[in-house]
Design an enzyme around this catalytic site. Structure first.
Site, PDB file in Angstrom:
ATOM      1  N   CYS A 104     -56.557  67.516-109.578  1.00  0.00           N
ATOM      2  CA  CYS A 104     -57.119  66.622-108.704  1.00  0.00           C
ATOM      3  C   CYS A 104     -58.645  66.777-108.804  1.00  0.00           C
ATOM      4  CB  CYS A 104     -56.825  67.168-107.155  1.00  0.00           C
ATOM      5  SG  CYS A 104     -57.738  66.226-106.095  1.00  0.00           S
ATOM      6  N   MET A 317     -59.247  58.651-107.223  1.00  0.00           N
ATOM      7  CA  MET A 317     -58.896  59.749-107.630  1.00  0.00           C
ATOM      8  C   MET A 317     -59.634  60.192-108.654  1.00  0.00           C
ATOM      9  SD  MET A 317     -56.131  57.639-107.323  1.00  0.00           S
ATOM     10  CE  MET A 317     -55.200  57.500-108.624  1.00  0.00           C
TER      11      MET A 317
END
Length: 400
Positions: A104, A317
Site C-alpha cells: 500500500c 492508490m
C-alpha cells in the site's frame, strides 16, 4: 456457560496518504499471530470486522472501503542497511480473506513515523530538528522505500501546511522514494511481463482492448477510457453504482492477471483481490473533483481512474501512482500517450501530474533505456501521515 475474554493488543490507528489502517509492532501481536498463517489472518480480520455481509464493518476498526480495510505489521529489520520491515495486509470486506500480494503506497507514508515513535529506529539517527531518513524493507514485494520524515523537537512532526487532494486537512509533508519499483519477481520478473508496451487484451464477453500491462509499484493494467465508453473524468458513483461495469472490470482484471503471469487461470483472481489493479486513462480536460473543486486541463497532464478491491478508488492508490509515473515516463505506453506522448529517447519523462476523482497528484520517476530495455530506478512522491488514535485494540480471545 463460559465466554472468552477480550484481549488487549497494543495498536495505533493511523492515516497514511488517502488511506487508514491499524498498525502493530510484530512483538506486540499474540504469539500465534507473530508468524505467517491462518491465526494471523483470522486476528486481522477480526480487528477490521471482516467478513461482514452487511458491508459496514460496524464491529471492527475497518471503514468498509478498500482504503480503510488495512493492517500493517512493523518490526526491526534484519535486512542490511534497513531500519524496519513493513508487512501490509489488505483485508477483504465481505469474504474471509487477507491479501498479502502487494504493497500500500499510501500507508507507506505512515511507516516511518510509526517506526520512529515506537523506538524501532536508532535514536542516534533522529535529529532534534530536521528530517529523519528511514529505510524501509517492504516485505510483501521485497523492495526498499526511503521515507523522509520531518522531525521537530526530537519527535515526528505531524502538523503542517502540505495539502493532499483526497485528505480534508493539511499536515506535514513526507517524501517517499520507491527504489527499483519495477520487477516484482512475478510474471517473468519484467517491468512489462509480456515484453510489449501495449498489448491486445482479449476478454470474453467484453472484447479486445488495448492495454499496458506493467509491474512497477504494483502490477497494473492500464486501459483507454474512450475504449471503455468513459471520458476519464468519472467520479465514484459513475462506476461503483453500476454493477455491470464492476463485473466488466473484474473480468478484465482476471484475464489481465493471467496475461501478466500473476495467476494460472481466471478463477484464481478471486484469491488475489489486491493485485493487479485496473486503471483507465484519458487526455487532460477540465473537470470537477468530488470535493466540488474545479480543475482545469492546463493543471494536469492526463486523467487516471483506478479500481481497488473491486471499486473505483476515491483518489489514487500510492502504488498505482508509482505505476502511473513509471508508465508515463516511457514513450509508447497508454499512459504516456494519454499524457501527450513524447519523442523516443533513452530518457523518459521525469514527472507527471494527473487528475483523479479527488483532485490531482504529481509523481516523479527516473526511467532510462539501456540496451533497448526500459528500467526505472526510482519513483518519488509526497504524502502525509498522522496518528488518529493509539492504545490497544480489543478482540475476543477465541477469534483466531
Amino acid at each position: 456457560m463460559t465466554h472468552a475474554p477480550q484481549l488487549r493488543i497494543p495498536a495505533t490507528y493511523m492515516r497514511g496518504g488517502t488511506s487508514k489502517g491499524v498498525f502493530f509492532r510484530l512483538q506486540d501481536l499474540p504469539q500465534a499471530a507473530q508468524v505467517v498463517g491462518p491465526a494471523r489472518d483470522a486476528l486481522l480480520m477480526r480487528v477490521i470486522g471482516s467478513p461482514d455481509p452487511y458491508g459496514k464493518h460496524t464491529d471492527g476498526m475497518g471503514g468498509a472501503t478498500s482504503s480503510t480495510s488495512k493492517c500493517v505489521i512493523i518490526a526491526k529489520s534484519d535486512v542490511p542497511d534497513h531500519d524496519v520491515d513493513y508487512l501490509y495486509g489488505q483485508v477483504s470486506i465481505d469474504t474471509a480473506f487477507v491479501d498479502w500480494s502487494g504493497n500500500c503506497g499510501n500507508l507507506s507514508s505512515a511507516v516511518g513515523p510509526f517506526a520512529i515513535a515506537n523506538g524501532l529506529v536508532d535514536a542516534s539517527r533522529i535529529p532534534r530538528d530536521g528530517t529523519a531518513v528511514v529505510r524501509i524493507w517492504q516485505a510483501n514485494i521485497g523492495k526498499t522505500i526511503v521515507a523522509h520524515v520531518p522531525v521537530s523537537n526530537g519527535e515526528v512532526q505531524e502538523t503542517g501546511d502540505f495539502e493532499l487532494d483526497g485528505v480534508t486537512f493539511t499536515a506535514a509533508e513526507i517524501q517517499l522514494e520507491f527504489l527499483d519499483p519495477s520487477d516484482e519477481g512475478e510474471g517473468g520478473g519484467a517491468m512489462f511481463p509480456t515484453g510489449n508496451l501495449v498489448d491486445d487484451l482479449e476478454v470474453p464477453g467484453v472484447g479486445t482492448l488495448k492495454a499496458t500491462l506493467i509491474n512497477a509499484g504494483i502490477p497494473t493494467i492500464f486501459l483507454n477510457a474512450a475504449e471503455l465508453g468513459y471520458s476519464g473524468t468519472e467520479l465514484q458513483p459513475a462506476i461503483n453504482d453500476d454493477k455491470a461495469a464492476l463485473a466488466k472490470f473484474e473480468a478484465i482484471r482476471a484475464h489481465g492477471a493471467v496475461r501478466m503471469g500473476l495467476i494460472a487461470k481466471v478463477e484464481d483472481a478471486a484469491t488475489r483481490q489486491h493485485t493487479p489493479k485496473v486503471a483507465f486513462v484519458a487526455p487532460a480536460q477540465d473537470y470537477v473533483a468530488s470535493s466540488g473543486k474545479h480543475i482545469a486541463a492546463s493543471e494536469i497532464d492526463l486523467h487516471v481512474r483506478a479500481l481497488s478491491m473491486g471499486k473505483l478508488h476515491h483518489a489514487m492508490m500510492g502504488t498505482a501512482a508509482v505505476a502511473i509515473g513509471t508508465a508515463a515516463s516511457i514513450p509508447g505506453t497508454l499512459v504516456n500517450l494519454a499524457a501527450g506522448g513524447g519523442a523516443i529517447t533513452d530518457k523518459g519523462r521525469e514527472a507527471v501530474r494527473f487528475g483523479h476523482p479527488s483532485g490531482t497528484l504529481r509523481v516523479g520517476a527516473q526511467a532510462q533505456r539501456v540496451d533497448g530495455q526500459w528500467t526505472v530506478t526510482k519513483a518519488i512522491m509526497s504524502r502525509s501521515a498522522r496518528v488518529l488514535m493509539e492504545g490497544a485494540v480489543r478482540v475476543p480471545a477465541d477469534s483466531f
